[in-house]
Design a protein around this motif. Structure first.
Motif, PDB file in Angstrom:
ATOM      1  N   ARG A  35       1.078  -1.268  -0.181  1.00  0.00           N
ATOM      2  CA  ARG A  35       0.086  -0.332  -0.133  1.00  0.00           C
ATOM      3  C   ARG A  35       1.192   1.524   0.079  1.00  0.00           C
ATOM      4  O   ARG A  35       0.468   1.846  -0.423  1.00  0.00           O
ATOM      5  CB  ARG A  35      -0.547  -0.242   0.983  1.00  0.00           C
ATOM      6  CG  ARG A  35      -2.082   0.790   0.952  1.00  0.00           C
ATOM      7  CD  ARG A  35      -2.700   1.622   2.448  1.00  0.00           C
ATOM      8  NE  ARG A  35      -1.675   1.712   3.558  1.00  0.00           N
ATOM      9  CZ  ARG A  35      -1.329   2.407   3.780  1.00  0.00           C
ATOM     10  NH1 ARG A  35      -1.362   3.982   3.236  1.00  0.00           N
ATOM     11  NH2 ARG A  35      -0.985   2.825   5.023  1.00  0.00           N
ATOM     12  N   ARG A  36       1.949   1.423   0.714  1.00  0.00           N
ATOM     13  CA  ARG A  36       2.500   2.733   0.423  1.00  0.00           C
ATOM     14  C   ARG A  36       3.675   2.745  -0.283  1.00  0.00           C
ATOM     15  O   ARG A  36       3.698   3.739  -0.412  1.00  0.00           O
ATOM     16  CB  ARG A  36       3.549   2.422   2.367  1.00  0.00           C
ATOM     17  CG  ARG A  36       2.584   2.743   3.779  1.00  0.00           C
ATOM     18  CD  ARG A  36       3.669   2.389   4.325  1.00  0.00           C
ATOM     19  NE  ARG A  36       4.339   3.369   4.902  1.00  0.00           N
ATOM     20  CZ  ARG A  36       5.342   3.940   6.001  1.00  0.00           C
ATOM     21  NH1 ARG A  36       5.763   2.686   6.208  1.00  0.00           N
ATOM     22  NH2 ARG A  36       6.133   4.814   5.908  1.00  0.00           N
ATOM     23  N   SER A  37       3.818   1.579  -0.881  1.00  0.00           N
ATOM     24  CA  SER A  37       4.784   1.808  -2.101  1.00  0.00           C
ATOM     25  C   SER A  37       4.081   1.676  -3.095  1.00  0.00           C
ATOM     26  O   SER A  37       4.811   2.297  -4.220  1.00  0.00           O
ATOM     27  CB  SER A  37       5.958   0.076  -2.119  1.00  0.00           C
ATOM     28  OG  SER A  37       4.981  -1.213  -2.664  1.00  0.00           O
ATOM     29  N   GLY A  38       3.227   1.749  -3.630  1.00  0.00           N
ATOM     30  CA  GLY A  38       2.314   1.667  -4.770  1.00  0.00           C
ATOM     31  C   GLY A  38       2.399   0.148  -5.399  1.00  0.00           C
ATOM     32  O   GLY A  38       2.046   0.527  -6.345  1.00  0.00           O
ATOM     33  N   ILE A  39       3.109  -0.484  -5.121  1.00  0.00           N
ATOM     34  CA  ILE A  39       4.045  -2.151  -5.589  1.00  0.00           C
ATOM     35  C   ILE A  39       2.672  -2.636  -5.473  1.00  0.00           C
ATOM     36  O   ILE A  39       2.538  -3.197  -4.071  1.00  0.00           O
ATOM     37  CB  ILE A  39       5.275  -1.937  -6.051  1.00  0.00           C
ATOM     38  CG1 ILE A  39       6.245  -1.082  -6.036  1.00  0.00           C
ATOM     39  CG2 ILE A  39       5.958  -3.782  -6.458  1.00  0.00           C
ATOM     40  CD1 ILE A  39       7.438  -0.996  -5.890  1.00  0.00           C
ATOM     41  N   PRO A  40       2.343  -4.034  -6.407  1.00  0.00           N
ATOM     42  CA  PRO A  40       1.487  -4.986  -5.974  1.00  0.00           C
ATOM     43  C   PRO A  40       2.655  -6.266  -4.809  1.00  0.00           C
ATOM     44  O   PRO A  40       3.374  -6.006  -5.653  1.00  0.00           O
ATOM     45  CB  PRO A  40       0.960  -5.494  -7.185  1.00  0.00           C
ATOM     46  CG  PRO A  40       1.516  -3.740  -8.275  1.00  0.00           C
ATOM     47  CD  PRO A  40       2.623  -3.662  -7.835  1.00  0.00           C
ATOM     48  N   THR A  41       1.457  -6.141  -4.577  1.00  0.00           N
ATOM     49  CA  THR A  41       1.487  -7.863  -3.450  1.00  0.00           C
ATOM     50  C   THR A  41       2.883  -8.747  -4.148  1.00  0.00           C
ATOM     51  O   THR A  41       4.107  -8.825  -4.047  1.00  0.00           O
ATOM     52  CB  THR A  41       1.113  -7.950  -2.219  1.00  0.00           C
ATOM     53  OG1 THR A  41       0.527  -7.022  -1.686  1.00  0.00           O
ATOM     54  CG2 THR A  41       1.789  -9.491  -1.574  1.00  0.00           C
ATOM     55  N   PRO A  42       2.013  -9.090  -5.483  1.00  0.00           N
ATOM     56  CA  PRO A  42       2.804 -10.154  -6.029  1.00  0.00           C
ATOM     57  C   PRO A  42       4.190  -9.992  -6.443  1.00  0.00           C
ATOM     58  O   PRO A  42       5.194 -11.138  -7.147  1.00  0.00           O
ATOM     59  CB  PRO A  42       1.849 -10.233  -7.066  1.00  0.00           C
ATOM     60  CG  PRO A  42       0.609 -10.120  -7.046  1.00  0.00           C
ATOM     61  CD  PRO A  42       0.573  -9.026  -5.789  1.00  0.00           C
ATOM     62  N   THR A  43       4.290  -8.427  -6.852  1.00  0.00           N
ATOM     63  CA  THR A  43       5.774  -7.951  -7.288  1.00  0.00           C
ATOM     64  C   THR A  43       6.710  -7.548  -6.686  1.00  0.00           C
ATOM     65  O   THR A  43       7.883  -8.164  -6.211  1.00  0.00           O
ATOM     66  CB  THR A  43       5.327  -6.600  -8.052  1.00  0.00           C
ATOM     67  OG1 THR A  43       4.356  -6.424  -9.172  1.00  0.00           O
ATOM     68  CG2 THR A  43       6.433  -6.208  -8.958  1.00  0.00           C
ATOM     69  N   ILE A  44       5.972  -7.448  -5.361  1.00  0.00           N
ATOM     70  CA  ILE A  44       7.052  -7.475  -4.255  1.00  0.00           C
ATOM     71  C   ILE A  44       7.612  -8.772  -3.941  1.00  0.00           C
ATOM     72  O   ILE A  44       9.038  -8.462  -3.684  1.00  0.00           O
ATOM     73  CB  ILE A  44       6.263  -6.753  -2.521  1.00  0.00           C
ATOM     74  CG1 ILE A  44       5.826  -5.589  -3.199  1.00  0.00           C
ATOM     75  CG2 ILE A  44       7.539  -6.909  -1.191  1.00  0.00           C
ATOM     76  CD1 ILE A  44       5.089  -4.791  -1.682  1.00  0.00           C
ATOM     77  N   LYS A  45       6.885 -10.104  -3.752  1.00  0.00           N
ATOM     78  CA  LYS A  45       7.143 -10.768  -3.900  1.00  0.00           C
ATOM     79  C   LYS A  45       8.399 -11.758  -5.058  1.00  0.00           C
ATOM     80  O   LYS A  45       9.260 -12.265  -5.025  1.00  0.00           O
ATOM     81  CB  LYS A  45       6.347 -12.330  -3.275  1.00  0.00           C
ATOM     82  CG  LYS A  45       5.150 -11.793  -2.341  1.00  0.00           C
ATOM     83  CD  LYS A  45       4.061 -12.631  -2.481  1.00  0.00           C
ATOM     84  CE  LYS A  45       3.249 -13.042  -1.150  1.00  0.00           C
ATOM     85  NZ  LYS A  45       1.717 -13.563  -0.761  1.00  0.00           N
ATOM     86  N   TYR A  46       7.795 -11.177  -6.351  1.00  0.00           N
ATOM     87  CA  TYR A  46       8.817 -11.667  -7.462  1.00  0.00           C
ATOM     88  C   TYR A  46       9.815 -10.746  -6.883  1.00  0.00           C
ATOM     89  O   TYR A  46      11.084 -10.953  -6.660  1.00  0.00           O
ATOM     90  CB  TYR A  46       8.361 -11.046  -8.959  1.00  0.00           C
ATOM     91  CG  TYR A  46       8.869 -11.476  -9.657  1.00  0.00           C
ATOM     92  CD1 TYR A  46       9.860 -12.199 -10.131  1.00  0.00           C
ATOM     93  CD2 TYR A  46       9.513 -10.098 -10.811  1.00  0.00           C
ATOM     94  CE1 TYR A  46      10.505 -12.124 -11.172  1.00  0.00           C
ATOM     95  CE2 TYR A  46      10.709 -10.507 -11.346  1.00  0.00           C
ATOM     96  CZ  TYR A  46      10.869 -11.001 -11.620  1.00  0.00           C
ATOM     97  OH  TYR A  46      11.976 -11.402 -12.661  1.00  0.00           O
ATOM     98  N   TYR A  47      10.177  -9.499  -6.656  1.00  0.00           N
ATOM     99  CA  TYR A  47      11.637  -8.808  -6.217  1.00  0.00           C
ATOM    100  C   TYR A  47      12.195  -9.798  -4.577  1.00  0.00           C
ATOM    101  O   TYR A  47      12.904  -9.401  -4.630  1.00  0.00           O
ATOM    102  CB  TYR A  47      11.150  -7.633  -5.203  1.00  0.00           C
ATOM    103  CG  TYR A  47      10.636  -6.471  -6.950  1.00  0.00           C
ATOM    104  CD1 TYR A  47      10.625  -6.946  -8.287  1.00  0.00           C
ATOM    105  CD2 TYR A  47      10.056  -5.429  -6.130  1.00  0.00           C
ATOM    106  CE1 TYR A  47      10.989  -6.090  -9.026  1.00  0.00           C
ATOM    107  CE2 TYR A  47       9.534  -4.027  -7.295  1.00  0.00           C
ATOM    108  CZ  TYR A  47       9.966  -4.808  -8.498  1.00  0.00           C
ATOM    109  OH  TYR A  47       9.245  -4.294 -10.126  1.00  0.00           O
ATOM    110  N   LEU A  48      11.924 -10.204  -3.729  1.00  0.00           N
ATOM    111  CA  LEU A  48      12.411 -10.966  -2.609  1.00  0.00           C
ATOM    112  C   LEU A  48      12.329 -12.011  -3.155  1.00  0.00           C
ATOM    113  O   LEU A  48      14.036 -12.354  -2.945  1.00  0.00           O
ATOM    114  CB  LEU A  48      11.238 -10.957  -1.866  1.00  0.00           C
ATOM    115  CG  LEU A  48      10.441 -10.068  -0.860  1.00  0.00           C
ATOM    116  CD1 LEU A  48       9.127 -10.496   0.211  1.00  0.00           C
ATOM    117  CD2 LEU A  48      11.960  -9.926   0.109  1.00  0.00           C
ATOM    118  N   ARG A  49      12.287 -12.974  -4.043  1.00  0.00           N
ATOM    119  CA  ARG A  49      12.741 -14.212  -5.067  1.00  0.00           C
ATOM    120  C   ARG A  49      14.153 -13.729  -5.625  1.00  0.00           C
ATOM    121  O   ARG A  49      15.066 -14.797  -5.899  1.00  0.00           O
ATOM    122  CB  ARG A  49      11.451 -14.568  -5.685  1.00  0.00           C
ATOM    123  CG  ARG A  49      10.581 -15.563  -5.143  1.00  0.00           C
ATOM    124  CD  ARG A  49       9.568 -16.564  -5.875  1.00  0.00           C
ATOM    125  NE  ARG A  49       9.042 -15.744  -7.179  1.00  0.00           N
ATOM    126  CZ  ARG A  49       7.438 -14.770  -7.242  1.00  0.00           C
ATOM    127  NH1 ARG A  49       7.523 -15.377  -5.763  1.00  0.00           N
ATOM    128  NH2 ARG A  49       7.441 -14.555  -8.345  1.00  0.00           N
TER     129      ARG A  49
END
Length: 204
Positions: A8-22
């Motif tokens: 919510r704070r970054s404006g980046i979808p959760t699936p995309t954040i999970k992809y960046y984590l991977r």
């Protein structure tokens, strides 16, 4: 914060954040359960820089990972960090160019006394532009660009004055990237408006 709040704070979808984590663009959060983690302001700042590098500068995920690694290695060296995120510094060991710099671009930089990286992509862009202009019959040399360069120098002062020296280096890097890439169309538009105004003034 949970990943939903980070999204919510970054404006980046959760699936995309999970992809960046991977992909290793974002460090793991603090595990609070088998499938849950907590994230902090550092994750938010890094995520915003990732978004700027990929979405604004247009880097691939792999290139972004390399830039972030280089930025981490130069933490605390703001000039070097900005050079890395803006593409003026190479990622990895800085090697000398195969051929020594020469020509109109080097003459211009020398006359201005500017301290810029020999790897800066803008050098090649400037040189290619001058060659194109000459091939079309516009006899321009580095002296013709001195006035423009002085205006660019004043613009650079305005750009860097907008960076808060007390801010986190990642925030400064993100803001510098946004100012450089996203503001350029506005600067071009201002030039066009100024040309129209000057033409009208001269014809009154």
């Amino acid at each position: 914060m949970r990943i939903s709040e980070l999204s919510r704070r970054s404006g980046i979808p959760t699936p995309t954040i999970k992809y960046y984590l991977r992909e290793g663009l974002l460090p793991p959060g603090r595990a609070t359960a088998a499938t849950q983690a907590e994230y902090d302001e550092g994750h938010l700042r890094r995520l915003r820089l990732v978004r700027a590098l990929i979405g604004v500068r247009g880097l691939s995920v792999s290139a972004t990972r390399d830039v972030l690694g280089a930025v981490a290695a130069r933490a605390g060296e703001l000039h070097q960090v900005l050079g890395l995120v803006l593409g003026a510094r190479p990622v990895g060991d800085e090697a000398a160019p195969e051929d020594p710099p020469e020509g109109e671009v080097e003459a211009l930089i020398g006359e201005l006394g500017w301290n810029v990286s020999e790897h800066a992509p803008a050098r090649a862009v400037l040189g290619e532009t001058l060659e194109t202009l000459r091939s079309l019959g516009a006899e321009l040399d580095h002296a013709s660009l001195l006035g423009y360069a002085e205006l660019a120098e004043r613009t650079a002062v305005l750009d860097l004055d907008q960076l808060d020296p007390r801010a986190d280096p990642l925030e400064q890097a993100e803001r510098a990237l946004l100012l450089t890439v996203l503001l350029e169309p506005a600067l071009l538009a201002l030039r066009r408006l100024a040309q129209e105004n000057e033409s009208a003034r001269r014809n009154t």
